[in-house]
Design a protein around this motif. Structure first.
Motif, PDB file in Angstrom:
ATOM      1  N   HIS A 106       0.835   2.713  -3.702  1.00 14.85           N
ATOM      2  CA  HIS A 106      -0.362   3.555  -3.681  1.00 14.85           C
ATOM      3  C   HIS A 106      -0.081   4.928  -3.068  1.00 14.85           C
ATOM      4  O   HIS A 106      -0.126   5.941  -3.764  1.00 14.85           O
ATOM      5  CB  HIS A 106      -1.496   2.854  -2.920  1.00 14.85           C
ATOM      6  N   LEU A 107       0.260   4.960  -1.751  1.00 15.55           N
ATOM      7  CA  LEU A 107       0.498   6.250  -1.104  1.00 15.55           C
ATOM      8  C   LEU A 107       1.663   6.988  -1.740  1.00 15.55           C
ATOM      9  O   LEU A 107       1.616   8.210  -1.915  1.00 15.55           O
ATOM     10  CB  LEU A 107       0.757   6.037   0.389  1.00 15.55           C
ATOM     11  N   ASP A 133      -5.172   6.016   3.195  1.00  8.99           N
ATOM     12  CA  ASP A 133      -3.955   5.238   3.476  1.00  8.99           C
ATOM     13  C   ASP A 133      -3.360   5.639   4.825  1.00  8.99           C
ATOM     14  O   ASP A 133      -2.954   4.787   5.627  1.00  8.99           O
ATOM     15  CB  ASP A 133      -2.922   5.456   2.367  1.00  8.99           C
ATOM     16  N   MET A 146       0.832  -1.206   0.000  1.00  7.88           N
ATOM     17  CA  MET A 146       0.000   0.000   0.000  1.00  7.88           C
ATOM     18  C   MET A 146       0.866   1.255   0.000  1.00  7.88           C
ATOM     19  O   MET A 146       0.608   2.217  -0.741  1.00  7.88           O
ATOM     20  CB  MET A 146      -0.910   0.002   1.223  1.00  7.88           C
ATOM     21  N   LEU A 147       1.923   1.241   0.826  1.00  7.22           N
ATOM     22  CA  LEU A 147       2.793   2.411   0.929  1.00  7.22           C
ATOM     23  C   LEU A 147       3.525   2.691  -0.380  1.00  7.22           C
ATOM     24  O   LEU A 147       3.564   3.832  -0.845  1.00  7.22           O
ATOM     25  CB  LEU A 147       3.812   2.197   2.057  1.00  7.22           C
TER      26      LEU A 147
END
Length: 440
Positions: free
Chosen positions: A212-213, A288, A208-209
């Motif tokens: 995405h973020l 997030d 996710m980090l």
């Protein structure tokens, strides 16, 4: 590449059956040449699969080895004309000459020292690249000896990436692979105490980090290059190693950053994020941050009292948001400060634990503030000044002694002169007394 080379002996075997009676010498020579080529091709395939070569170089190596196999076959055909054995024997050494080990930029390396190639420092954080900051943070947590290389942004890995490292004459590229390879090699597993469930959560959060973020942040940077320069107080002369005025560099950077470096919205759109509206992308980023904040809760680190690889990755991305200058307004920074204070605390804890030299890094832009420095020149100058001072003192003392000697000599001369004049004075006084007596 490997498939093509491995298929060569099958072709040779088929040719052997067809020409069994007509060209036994040619077939034997061809088989011998292919057998000699097989280990070389296998080694090249293993090297390429290991990721040590650039894709283009690996492809070129595959073409060269394939061509080598063809040459051996041609040599076999030539043997039918009369010299197959000699040509096959010459082909094998030629293949050995093509086995060139990957070269490294740091030729005079020290054993087991990790040489890290990354971007230059900034006045607000050690690196504007989350991936470079991730690797350096991990190296410090793992306690490995490393040195940053000032390559003036002119070097990339064979994969075309930054960061990459060199250790014991071997290049390792990609931040995830770097941490995995070095962790296995030096038995430094920050996740050793995690359960399988925790490892799964860490894997999902890291994805996710980084996937995405981090893209939410890159979207903001690509759309606002002038805010990025101001927000991190980037000195482009230092960052780019250029002597051109900063005003001119800023102009070209704003123009080129979106087009060339990140290819602007095209790269973000290709990832899938850039098709949304800016406010929608900001909302993705807020979600997030909220998920990370809830996972961290009131713990010092994500899985307890000791940092793990997830903490390295989270710090490397969150620091890019947290350390943006207050002169530049960024929605995600304001959201993190107001709604995720535990994430702000997490960034501060990793900073204090891993970067005690943070101030030296940011004020002096020193890539290797963590390494002991050689004896400073100022000390040598001081020693030289002390030497000059001592010589001057000796000179003054010598002059004083000389003056003292001169004064003593003058006194002695004066006393000697007075002693010489005493008889004359006595005679004068005696004559005077006689004259006075005669007058009476």
């Amino acid at each position: 590449m490997a498939t093509e080379v491995e298929n060569k002996p099958l072709t040779a075997a088929a040719g052997e059956e067809e020409k069994k009676t007509e060209q036994p010498a040619a077939v034997a020579a061809e088989k011998k040449a292919d057998d000699a080529a097989a280990p070389t091709a296998a080694a090249a395939a293993a090297t390429a699969e290991g990721g040590d070569k650039k894709e283009g170089e690996a492809a070129a190596a595959g073409e060269n080895h394939a061509a080598g196999g063809g040459d051996a076959g041609a040599g076999g055909d030539g043997a039918a004309a009369g010299s197959g054995t000699e040509q096959a024997a010459a082909a094998a050494p030629a293949k050995k000459e093509k086995e060139v080990k990957p070269t490294v930029h740091k030729a005079n390396f020290e054993k087991d020292v990790v040489y890290l190639y990354q971007f230059t420092r900034t006045p607000l954080l050690p690196s504007m690249s989350p991936y470079c900051l991730k690797v350096e943070t991990w190296l410090r947590l793992a306690g490995l000896k490393y040195e940053n290389i000032d390559h003036k942004l002119k070097l990339r890995s064979k994969k075309g990436q930054l960061p990459f490292v060199e250790v014991n004459g071997e290049e390792i590229a990609d931040s995830t692979i770097i941490i995995k390879e070095l962790g296995q090699r030096y038995e430094k597993d920050l996740d050793a105490a995690l359960t399988q469930e925790q490892r799964n959560i860490a894997h999902a959060m890291i994805s996710m980090l980084e996937n995405h973020l981090n893209w939410v942040l890159l979207f903001w940077r690509s759309k606002n290059p002038e805010h990025m320069i101001k927000g991190y107080k980037v000195n482009l002369q230092h960052a780019l190693g250029s002597r051109l005025p900063n005003a001119l560099l800023n102009f070209f950077f704003k123009f080129q950053y979106g087009r060339k470096y990140l290819q602007g919205s095209k790269k973000v759109k290709a990832q899938g994020l850039g098709v949304h509206k800016p406010e929608e992308i900001e909302e993705f980023g807020k979600q997030d941050l909220k998920v990370l904040s809830e996972l961290l809760a009131d713990k010092p680190f994500f899985f307890g009292d000791e940092p793990t690889i997830l903490d390295c990755v989270a710090f490397s991305v969150l620091a890019q948001i947290h350390f943006i200058s207050d002169e530049v307004k960024y929605t995600l920074k304001e959201f993190m400060q107001e709604n995720c204070p535990n994430l702000v605390g997490h960034v501060s804890r990793i900073k204090e634990r891993c970067f005690p030299d943070w101030d030296d890094i940011c004020t002096k832009l020193d890539l290797n503030a963590h390494l002991p420095k050689p004896e400073p020149e100022t000390k040598e100058n001081k020693e030289g000044a002390d030497t000059e001072k001592t010589a001057e003192q000796d000179k003054n003392e010598s002059e004083k002694e000389l003056e003292k000697d001169n004064a003593t000599e003058k006194t002695e001369k004066k006393e000697g002169a007075d002693a010489d004049n005493k008889p004359e004075k006595a005679a004068v006084e005696e004559n005077k007394e006689k004259e006075e007596a005669a007058a009476k």
